[in-house]
Design a protein around this motif. Sequence first.
Motif, short mmCIF file in Angstrom:
data_model
loop_
_atom_site.label_atom_id
_atom_site.label_comp_id
_atom_site.label_asym_id
_atom_site.label_seq_id
_atom_site.Cartn_x
_atom_site.Cartn_y
_atom_site.Cartn_z
N UNK A 1 0.85 -1.19 0.00
CA UNK A 1 0.00 0.00 0.00
C UNK A 1 0.89 1.25 0.00
N UNK A 2 1.89 1.24 0.89
CA UNK A 2 2.82 2.38 0.95
C UNK A 2 3.60 2.53 -0.36
N UNK A 3 4.07 1.40 -0.88
CA UNK A 3 4.84 1.43 -2.12
C UNK A 3 4.00 1.99 -3.25
N UNK B 1 4.56 5.17 -5.74
CA UNK B 1 4.51 5.05 -7.20
C UNK B 1 3.57 6.10 -7.80
N UNK B 2 2.43 6.33 -7.14
CA UNK B 2 1.49 7.35 -7.63
C UNK B 2 2.14 8.72 -7.58
N UNK B 3 2.84 9.01 -6.48
CA UNK B 3 3.49 10.32 -6.34
C UNK B 3 4.59 10.51 -7.38
N UNK B 4 5.24 9.40 -7.77
CA UNK B 4 6.31 9.47 -8.76
C UNK B 4 5.80 9.31 -10.19
N UNK C 1 -7.18 5.57 -8.27
CA UNK C 1 -7.66 6.84 -8.80
C UNK C 1 -6.60 7.93 -8.73
N UNK C 2 -5.33 7.55 -8.38
CA UNK C 2 -4.19 8.47 -8.31
C UNK C 2 -4.32 9.48 -7.16
N UNK C 3 -5.12 9.15 -6.15
CA UNK C 3 -5.30 10.03 -5.00
C UNK C 3 -4.36 9.59 -3.88
N UNK C 4 -3.06 9.87 -4.03
CA UNK C 4 -2.08 9.42 -3.07
C UNK C 4 -2.25 10.11 -1.71
N UNK C 5 -2.60 11.39 -1.73
CA UNK C 5 -2.78 12.10 -0.46
C UNK C 5 -3.93 11.49 0.34
#
Length: 285
Positions: free
Chosen positions: A50-52, A56-59, A105-109
Motif C-alpha cells: 500500500x505504501x509502495x 509510485x502514484x506520487x512518482x 484513482x491516483x489520490x495518493x494524499x
Amino acid sequence: MISGLLLLGFLGAHLSGRQESALRSSRKQYDGLSTLFRANVLFQGVIENYQHAIVQVMLGEPTEAILKQMEGELNAFAGIEIGLDSETKKNLLAFVREGIAMIAAMNSYGAAEKIAAPGNPVLELRQWMDAHVEKEAQSARESAGIIDQDVKSIRTYALVAFVLIVGVILSFSLANTLGILRPLASITHALKAVSEGDTSVSVTYDVDDEIGHMAAACRDMIRSNGDFAAKVSSFAAGDWTQTVTPRSTRDQLGMAMQTMVKQVGDTLIQVRTAVNEVTSGTTQI
C-alpha cells in the motif's frame, strides 16, 4: 518457530495422562498463534505494498501490478480464520479496498491520510491481535500450570520456547505498526500543510525504504513549491529578472509561469523603448 514445533512434538510423545492433555491444549493454542502470525505477515505485506503504491502514484509510475498483488494478499488474508468477528473483518477489508481504490484513482494524499488516521480499522486490527495473542498466552500459561513437578524441566523448556515465539510476534506487530504510522503521520501533516499553502514544513524521515521514498518525494514537492513561491514574491516586488525552468514536460504550472515571465519581459522592453523614444523626442524639441 520450527524448533518450537519439534520441542512440543517431543514433549507430546513422552508425557501421558493429564500431562499430555495439558500439552495438547498448549499445542492448540500455539497453532492458533501460528495462524495469527501467518495472517499478520500477509496483512503486513498488504500494508507495505500500500505504501509502495502511494510512492509510485506520487512518482507517476504505473500501479496496476502492485495493486493486483495487494488484492491477492488481501484475499488470502480474508481466507484465514483468526477468530475475528465477521462484521469487523468485513469493515477492515472494505476500509483497505477503499484505500486501494484511492490509489487506483491516483489520490495518493487521500490514501496516505486514510491509512494514517487515528482509530482506523487497521489500528483496531493491531490492537485486537495484541489482545488476542495475550489471551492465548495467558491460556497457555494456565494449561502449563497443571503439569506435574516430575516434568518441570521439560515444561520449562516448552514455556520458554512458547514465550519467545509470543514475544517475537508481539514485537513484530508493535515495531511494524509504529514504524509505519509515525512517518506516515509526519508525511500526511506535511502534505496537508502544503495543500494549505505552507511551504515552511519539513519531512525528516530519511530511510531507504518505501516510506523513505515517499518522504523524499514529499520533500522534493515542498522544495519545488517553495522555489515557485519565492519567485512569485520576487515578481510581485517588481523583480522580473528571475528565470523559471519547468521541472518536466508535464509541469503545466512551470510552463505557464515561464510564458508569463517572457511576455512580461517583452512588454517591459517595449515600454522602455517607448519611453526612450519619447525622452529622445522631448530632448530634440
